[in-house]
Design a protein around this motif. Structure first.
Motif, PDB file in Angstrom:
ATOM      1  N   HIS A  39       0.878  -1.130   0.095  1.00 52.31           N
ATOM      2  CA  HIS A  39       0.085   0.043   0.098  1.00 52.31           C
ATOM      3  C   HIS A  39       0.964   1.131   0.065  1.00 52.31           C
ATOM      4  O   HIS A  39       0.404   2.397  -0.528  1.00 52.31           O
ATOM      5  N   SER A  88      -6.713  -5.544   4.276  1.00 54.16           N
ATOM      6  CA  SER A  88      -6.916  -4.935   2.962  1.00 54.16           C
ATOM      7  C   SER A  88      -8.012  -4.049   2.850  1.00 54.16           C
ATOM      8  O   SER A  88      -7.858  -3.388   1.632  1.00 54.16           O
ATOM      9  N   THR A  96      -7.374  -0.187   1.278  1.00 52.16           N
ATOM     10  CA  THR A  96      -6.013   0.000   0.772  1.00 52.16           C
ATOM     11  C   THR A  96      -6.252   0.163  -0.795  1.00 52.16           C
ATOM     12  O   THR A  96      -7.247  -0.056  -1.106  1.00 52.16           O
ATOM     13  N   ASN A  97      -5.223   0.112  -1.347  1.00 48.54           N
ATOM     14  CA  ASN A  97      -5.003   0.133  -2.852  1.00 48.54           C
ATOM     15  C   ASN A  97      -5.167  -1.151  -3.456  1.00 48.54           C
ATOM     16  O   ASN A  97      -5.333  -2.133  -2.644  1.00 48.54           O
ATOM     17  N   THR A  98      -5.470  -1.006  -4.752  1.00 43.52           N
ATOM     18  CA  THR A  98      -5.521  -2.409  -5.523  1.00 43.52           C
ATOM     19  C   THR A  98      -4.420  -3.408  -5.342  1.00 43.52           C
ATOM     20  O   THR A  98      -4.844  -4.568  -4.873  1.00 43.52           O
ATOM     21  N   SER A 133      -2.393  -3.967  -2.559  1.00 40.42           N
ATOM     22  CA  SER A 133      -2.796  -4.670  -1.449  1.00 40.42           C
ATOM     23  C   SER A 133      -3.814  -5.473  -1.125  1.00 40.42           C
ATOM     24  O   SER A 133      -3.763  -6.602  -0.642  1.00 40.42           O
ATOM     25  N   LYS A 134      -4.914  -5.285  -1.919  1.00 39.16           N
ATOM     26  CA  LYS A 134      -6.143  -6.157  -2.224  1.00 39.16           C
ATOM     27  C   LYS A 134      -5.610  -7.270  -2.893  1.00 39.16           C
ATOM     28  O   LYS A 134      -6.182  -8.445  -2.541  1.00 39.16           O
ATOM     29  N   GLY A 169      -7.217  -3.101 -11.344  1.00 36.70           N
ATOM     30  CA  GLY A 169      -7.146  -1.728 -10.648  1.00 36.70           C
ATOM     31  C   GLY A 169      -8.136  -1.121 -11.434  1.00 36.70           C
ATOM     32  O   GLY A 169      -8.476  -1.317 -12.712  1.00 36.70           O
TER      33      GLY A 169
END
Length: 312
Positions: free
Chosen positions: A75, A229, A232-234, A236-237, A308
């Motif tokens: 992230h 997650s 969080t950002n893509t 991290s997911k 994303g």
């Protein structure tokens, strides 16, 4: 009946989780400050990432902790998602170290280790205090296991419990679900495995049911990463879902071969606890080593499944 089961279970699980926390804290104070640096610096190749994940999990005594840390670094943009696949595979192998130690049945050393750990923790030097925390943590873990095993006898005499696990012997899916849900609730696959070892040692569970629960515990431990997650950002997911899907696919692929896995572990040792530990080690090592050469393809697949947001 309920009190005879609930009391040792509650106290034993509390001791176990407190021991895991104490041991993890001691290791973190010894090496945790460098952990983020190691993860970000030594992940250039899948093999390096694998070893970083394995060693980090051994040091922190928690695959969930390493996965959450990896999500945080991703992230923050310190490492890319593709670099994390090897780490995830390494964490699955690293977590088996704790299971193998638990299976050695060192409960007789629980109180002495706890006393020695506390004595070292009271010393003035920081290094000695950290080592004391680790030793005390191990002592609490084994004390927790010993306490939880007290509930095995009343469970054996419970018709409801016997009926539930008799049903599990006909359906390993129920065992898988039990391990998944229970681990998701307590956030510790090691605790679920330790409880399963105790029940199997007292012949409450059969080997196939016990192994199904352990496979479910591998899935349940992913809940922590999924929670971490959120927001969080893509990338991290993608880390969280890669960890989750890898454990789900591995468990589903091994599920039809539980009799063979049980037979191999029985050939290696006669101890029920060691059979579970060896089976979990075999499962995680095989899954990770088979997947390791394909980390780029796995990363590409996860990125395809969880893309994303496209820039307009």
């Amino acid at each position: 009946m309920i009190g005879a089961v609930l009391a040792p279970f509650t106290f034993g699980l509390s001791f176990f989780l407190l021991g895991m926390y104490a041991m993890r804290t001691g290791f973190q104070n010894l090496a945790g400050k460098q952990m983020a640096d190691w993860l970000s610096r030594f992940t250039r190749t899948p093999l390096l990432s694998f070893w970083v994940g394995l060693l980090s999990t051994f040091v922190l005594q928690s695959s969930s902790a390493v996965t959450v840390l990896t999500i945080g670094l991703t992230h923050a943009g310190m490492i890319g998602f593709a670099q994390t696949v090897g780490i995830i595979l390494g964490t699955n192998v690293g977590t088996t170290v704790t299971t193998e130690l638990i299976a050695l049945r060192l409960e007789t050393f629980a109180v002495p280790m706890l006393l020695v750990g506390i004595a070292l923790w009271l010393m003035p030097r920081r290094l000695t205090r950290c080592i004391g925390l680790v030793i005390a943590g191990f002592g609490l873990i084994f004390l927790g296991i010993d306490t939880m095993q007290v509930m095995a006898k009343p469970l054996q005499q419970s018709e409801t419990f016997r009926a539930l696990f008799l049903e599990s012997t006909h359906s390993v899916w129920l065992g898988l679900l039990t391990g998944t849900v229970f681990t998701g609730l307590i956030h510790s696959s090691s605790a679920t495995t330790a409880i399963t070892m105790g029940l199997m040692s007292h012949q409450v569970l059969g080997i196939e049911t016990a192994l199904a629960i352990v496979l479910g515990a591998n899935i349940g431990t992913c809940f922590t990463a999924l929670i971490a997650s959120i927001g969080t950002n893509t990338a991290s997911k993608q880390v969280a879902w890669c960890h989750t899907l890898f454990n789900i696919v591995g468990a589903l692929l091994f599920l039809p071969f539980l009799p063979q896995l049980g037979a191999i572990s029985a050939f290696l040792t006669a101890s029920p606890s060691m059979q579970i530990a060896h089976s979990q080690t075999i499962f995680n090592v095989v899954c990770s080593l088979v997947a390791l050469p394909y980390t780029k393809q796995i990363a590409a697949f996860i990125q395809w499944m969880f893309p994303g947001k496209r820039k307009r």
